[in-house]
Design a protein around this motif. Structure first.
Motif, short mmCIF file in Angstrom:
data_model
loop_
_atom_site.label_atom_id
_atom_site.label_comp_id
_atom_site.label_asym_id
_atom_site.label_seq_id
_atom_site.Cartn_x
_atom_site.Cartn_y
_atom_site.Cartn_z
N ASP A 383 0.91 -1.12 -0.17
CA ASP A 383 -0.11 0.20 0.07
C ASP A 383 0.77 1.28 0.07
O ASP A 383 2.15 1.16 -0.15
CB ASP A 383 -1.00 -0.20 1.34
CG ASP A 383 -0.23 -0.25 2.63
OD1 ASP A 383 0.83 0.29 2.66
OD2 ASP A 383 -0.77 -0.77 3.55
N GLY A 384 0.21 2.52 0.25
CA GLY A 384 1.04 3.58 0.24
C GLY A 384 1.41 4.15 1.57
O GLY A 384 1.81 5.51 1.57
N THR A 385 1.47 3.36 2.63
CA THR A 385 1.84 3.77 4.01
C THR A 385 3.41 4.09 3.97
O THR A 385 4.19 3.50 3.28
CB THR A 385 1.58 2.67 4.99
OG1 THR A 385 2.05 1.45 4.67
CG2 THR A 385 0.09 2.60 5.10
N VAL A 386 3.65 4.86 4.90
CA VAL A 386 4.89 5.42 5.05
C VAL A 386 5.44 5.25 6.48
O VAL A 386 4.71 6.02 7.36
CB VAL A 386 5.46 6.71 4.70
CG1 VAL A 386 7.07 7.25 4.77
CG2 VAL A 386 5.20 6.77 3.01
N GLU A 387 6.44 4.52 7.19
CA GLU A 387 6.53 4.66 8.49
C GLU A 387 8.13 4.71 8.53
O GLU A 387 9.07 4.09 8.21
CB GLU A 387 6.39 3.15 8.89
CG GLU A 387 6.53 3.13 10.63
CD GLU A 387 6.15 1.57 11.17
OE1 GLU A 387 6.31 1.25 12.29
OE2 GLU A 387 5.48 0.95 10.18
N VAL A 388 8.42 5.96 9.59
CA VAL A 388 9.92 6.17 9.70
C VAL A 388 9.97 6.00 11.19
O VAL A 388 9.18 6.53 12.06
CB VAL A 388 10.06 7.86 9.28
CG1 VAL A 388 11.47 8.07 9.78
CG2 VAL A 388 9.95 7.93 7.75
N SER A 389 11.10 5.30 11.47
CA SER A 389 11.20 5.14 12.90
C SER A 389 12.60 5.34 13.36
O SER A 389 13.72 4.88 12.57
CB SER A 389 11.15 3.57 13.21
OG SER A 389 11.37 3.13 14.69
N GLY A 390 13.03 6.31 14.28
CA GLY A 390 14.21 6.72 14.75
C GLY A 390 15.29 7.05 13.75
O GLY A 390 16.48 6.83 13.88
N LEU A 391 14.74 8.02 12.76
CA LEU A 391 15.50 8.23 11.62
C LEU A 391 16.61 9.32 11.93
O LEU A 391 16.24 10.31 12.65
CB LEU A 391 14.59 8.77 10.43
CG LEU A 391 15.30 8.91 9.19
CD1 LEU A 391 15.66 7.52 8.73
CD2 LEU A 391 14.27 9.61 8.09
N GLY A 392 17.87 9.31 11.51
CA GLY A 392 18.92 10.09 11.77
C GLY A 392 19.70 10.03 10.37
O GLY A 392 19.97 9.20 9.61
N TYR A 393 20.24 11.36 10.25
CA TYR A 393 20.97 11.50 9.06
C TYR A 393 22.22 12.71 9.27
O TYR A 393 21.68 13.92 9.77
CB TYR A 393 20.13 11.88 7.84
CG TYR A 393 21.08 11.95 6.34
CD1 TYR A 393 21.48 10.75 5.87
CD2 TYR A 393 21.17 13.30 5.83
CE1 TYR A 393 22.36 10.89 4.72
CE2 TYR A 393 22.11 13.19 4.66
CZ TYR A 393 22.68 12.46 4.18
OH TYR A 393 23.34 12.35 3.14
N THR A 442 15.12 3.35 10.60
CA THR A 442 14.44 2.63 9.58
C THR A 442 13.27 3.46 8.64
O THR A 442 12.86 4.26 9.32
CB THR A 442 14.08 1.16 10.19
OG1 THR A 442 13.04 1.35 10.87
CG2 THR A 442 15.08 0.37 10.25
N ILE A 443 13.27 3.14 7.54
CA ILE A 443 12.11 3.42 6.60
C ILE A 443 11.56 2.24 6.07
O ILE A 443 12.01 1.45 5.23
CB ILE A 443 12.54 4.52 5.69
CG1 ILE A 443 13.42 5.93 6.16
CG2 ILE A 443 11.57 4.97 4.80
CD1 ILE A 443 14.02 6.64 5.05
N ARG A 444 10.04 2.31 6.22
CA ARG A 444 9.28 1.38 5.69
C ARG A 444 8.11 1.91 4.68
O ARG A 444 7.72 2.78 5.04
CB ARG A 444 8.57 0.45 6.65
CG ARG A 444 9.63 -0.19 7.58
CD ARG A 444 8.81 -1.11 8.64
NE ARG A 444 8.13 -2.21 7.98
CZ ARG A 444 8.91 -3.43 7.76
NH1 ARG A 444 10.13 -3.53 8.09
NH2 ARG A 444 8.37 -4.38 7.34
#
Length: 739
Positions: A383-393, A442-444
């Motif tokens: 599907d078109g869901t976006v899940e970002v968790s603890g993202l760092g850059y 992570t990015i899902r």
């Protein structure tokens, strides 16, 4: 528009600062660094694309020649035959001398004269055929190398290309390819003929008398030392000149691409000086190369004098002893004299070979880079869901741009990313699109991690549209079919209708068949963005990201594009890096970022009522409208920038004391700026120094707005707006502070 990759990055508004190139150039195979400028007093370095070593270059050439062995053998065979036949000229002339000395009469000269004509004709034909075969072989190998280079360059991670700067890649695909092509067409056939002539002439001298060969070889030590002297000096000069040329190309793209910003901040003289310094660096290296060549040929003249003198003395001695005839001594002298041109040509072509070799190593260096890697059978997002968790850059280690970002977006939901400059909006959007790889977290997408999807899977799931759109040269229909190669004309028209662009496309001279892009019909900024949105509809990804896609269109164009964007996003998840606050207000949810973290999330009404950061931005815009300025620029919050945040290599435009600032101007660093350096620039005396600092102009009407010194490397420019606002009209929309 790009699918999963932002391929529309424009040159930076700021420029690069040259440093003198020393004679010592890093060995081939090592990555070079080149200074880029954000502040003349501070020169960070950008990492250039790699250059192959000599062994790697030879291995690549051998690999490309394997499939053309028959052609290579045929070319060499014909050249050897032609050169061997041509060597009969000197003995025939010597024979004529003997006939004259012996007073055989004119009748004895007929046969030698006829043979001389036959030799000349056969040699000319064989040489022409051999040169043609050599050129054909070279062009075939060059075409294979060029295709391999382009194929690999298009698959390089955009992050790596941005580090090197667009000028480095452009100079390789233009200047380096042209240099190799010229060498293949002109130098390679001549070099092959000269080398064979030298070898076979030495054999001919030995056949006449081995002592003639020894006399001729007396010139070789001088020639060998001359070549060694030349190569030791020429190779570094030519390699450095190619690097300097790439740096000049980058600077020209930088200055011309950001010409509006350069003019707005009166940086004309500064950028002219930068281009002049880059040009002078390239000129100085070219002059050094010319001096090396001049010294080289003066040494070759000495070698010719020594060799010819030795052959003549040897001939006199042998004739005096009656060991050889006068005709044989004459043939030996003619043989050595005939070596002047091929030896000079071969050694002179070393000059071209050195330059072409440096260019070839730069092409092979890119061709040998590993492309994007990913699983062969990547799963498809459900599907078109976006899940970002603890993202760092971080663009530079130790200077985080994003840290601990958590975000969940439901399928079909429209999210607006809002925040002051340097907050991390564009970086977050590019991470989700796969342009950059996260340093942490992570990015899902659609329930699947981006690591499992791989680059190809991310491109299928996400389409990114930035404010700078490239219109490809060719028929407009083919431009649209980039998103869906098999699309019918009806599907193209349906996509254009969706984004309300069919009317102006139909009004073009040839409709969908109108040639656009370079050399064709010139499209406006709004029309180009319409094409990008139509490509989005044709690509039909579950997730779309609009990174300030309406920023360059002006107020009227922005309203049209915003309406078109809403229609293009129907049925898919949308993330909007909001350029105008009313655009954020219409989103399903607003996510506010500050210093690389999510600080607020909710609907427009909820956030305004909460009285937080978003409410302050909205209030600042509201005050500016009441003041009648109507610029729509939202002042940033004081201290919005985070000290130590990585600055883009090209630098964001910074205001300095004494710089005239219009109330309608906002400053933004270009999206394509390379993220390789971490130099800080102080926007005001006493201001906190940050690697990404930038001071946005403050609305004169909004006296309460504070200045900020924050800028994210890939931020987009906000368009000027100066007409008085009308509370009942949308002519001047509020503009959110950019990354």
């Amino acid at each position: 528009m790009s699918t999963g990759r932002d391929t529309t990055a424009p040159p930076s508004a700021r420029s690069t600062e040259p440093q003198p190139l020393s004679e010592d150039v890093p060995p081939r195979g090592e990555e070079r660094t080149d200074p880029t400028m954000s502040d003349p007093a501070k020169s960070p370095e950008r990492t250039l694309l790699p250059t192959a070593s000599g062994a790697e270059t030879l291995a690549a050439v051998r690999g490309m020649l394997r499939g053309h062995r028959l052609l290579a053998c045929g070319a060499v065979g014909v050249l050897v035959a032609g050169t061997g036949i041509g060597l009969l000229t000197a003995p025939l002339l010597g024979h004529i001398v003997d006939l004259v000395v012996e007073d055989r009469g004119t009748g004895s000269l007929h046969l030698p004269m006829v043979l001389l004509v036959v030799v000349a004709l056969v040699r000319g034909g064989a040489t022409a055929l051999g040169s043609s075969l050599v050129a054909r072989l070279g062009e075939t190998v060059l075409a294979a190398l060029r295709e391999r280079f382009i194929e690999r360059a298009l698959r390089l991670p955009l992050e790596r290309v941005e580090e090197a700067g667009s000028g480095d890649l452009v100079s390789r695909v233009t200047g380096d390819v042209s240099k190799i092509a010229k060498s293949v067409r002109q130098a390679l056939p001549e070099f092959a003929r000269s080398t064979l002539t030298i070898l076979l002439t030495l054999v001919g001298l030995a056949v006449l008398d081995w002592r003639f060969l020894l006399a001729a070889l007396l010139a070789m030590p001088v020639q060998w030392l001359s070549v060694r002297w030349y190569l030791r000096r020429a190779a570094p000069v030519y390699a450095a000149h190619r690097v300097a040329t790439g740096a000049l190309q980058h600077q020209l793209l930088d200055s011309m691409g950001g010409v509006r910003t350069v003019r707005a901040f009166r940086l004309n003289e500064a950028h002219t000086a930068l281009v002049a310094r880059r040009s002078q660096s390239a000129v100085d290296l070219a002059v050094r190369g010319t001096r090396v060549v001049t010294g080289f040929f003066s040494r070759l003249n000495l070698a010719e004098f020594i060799g010819l003198s030795a052959v003549l003395v040897t001939g006199f001695w042998l004739v005096d002893r009656e060991t050889v005839s006068i005709g044989t001594a004459t043939a030996a002298a003619l043989y050595f004299h005939s070596l002047f041109n091929p030896i000079n040509a071969a050694l002179f072509l070393i000059d071209d070979a050195q330059s072409a070799g440096a260019s070839l190593a730069r092409l092979v260096g890119v061709s040998s880079l590993a492309g994007e890697s990913g699983p062969e059978d990547a799963p498809r997002p459900v599907d078109g869901t976006v899940e970002v968790s603890g993202l760092g850059y971080s663009y530079v280690s130790g200077h985080p741009v994003l840290e601990g970002v958590d975000l969940k977006v439901a399928g079909g939901e429209r999210i607006a990313l809002v925040g002051a400059s340097g907050a991390g909006k564009t970086t977050l959007a590019k991470l989700i699109a796969g342009v950059h790889q996260p340093s942490a977290g992570t990015i899902r997408l659609g329930g699947t991690g981006t690591g499992e999807l791989g680059p190809a899977g991310i491109r299928q799931a996400v389409t990114l549209i930035s404010q700078e759109v490239h219109v490809f040269a060719g028929p407009l229909a083919e431009d649209l079919r980039l998103a869906r190669p098999g699309a019918t004309e009806e599907e193209l028209r349906a996509a254009l209708t969706t984004v309300d662009a069919l009317d102006w496309v139909s009004a073009l001279p040839e409709g969908l068949d109108t040639v656009v892009g370079e050399g064709g019909h010139r499209l406006t900024v709004t029309q180009a963005q319409h094409l990008a949105l139509a490509r989005l509809v044709l690509a039909d990804p579950p997730i779309a990201i609009l990174d300030e896609a309406t920023a360059d269109a002006g107020s009227a164009g922005a309203r049209v594009l915003e309406a078109a964007a809403l229609r293009a996003l129907e049925g898919r998840t949308g993330l909007l890096v909001a350029h105008r606050l009313p655009q954020a207000a219409t989103a399903d949810r607003v996510v506010v970022l500050d210093r690389g973290r999510v600080v607020e999330t909710g609907t427009h009404e909820q956030l305004v009522a909460a009285g937080g950061r978003y409410a302050a931005l909205w209030a600042a815009w509201s005050d500016s409208r009441k003041g009648g300025e109507g610029s729509g620029v939202v002042p940033e919050q004081a201290g919005a920038s985070e000290p130590g945040v990585a600055k883009s290599a090209s630098g964001s435009a910074t205001s300095t004391p004494g710089t005239a600032k219009s109330a309608s101007e906002s400053v933004a660093s270009e999206p394509s700026a390379a993220k390789s350096a971490a130099k800080s620039v102080a926007s005001e005396p006493g201001a906190a120094k940050s690697g990404e600092e930038r001071t946005d102009s403050v609305l004169e009407a909004a006296k309460s707005a504070t200045r900020s010194a924050a800028s994210e490397p890939e931020a987009a420019k906000s368009p000027p707006a100066s007409a008085p606002s009308d509370p009942g009209a949308a002519e001047r929309e509020p503009v959110a502070a950019e990354d």
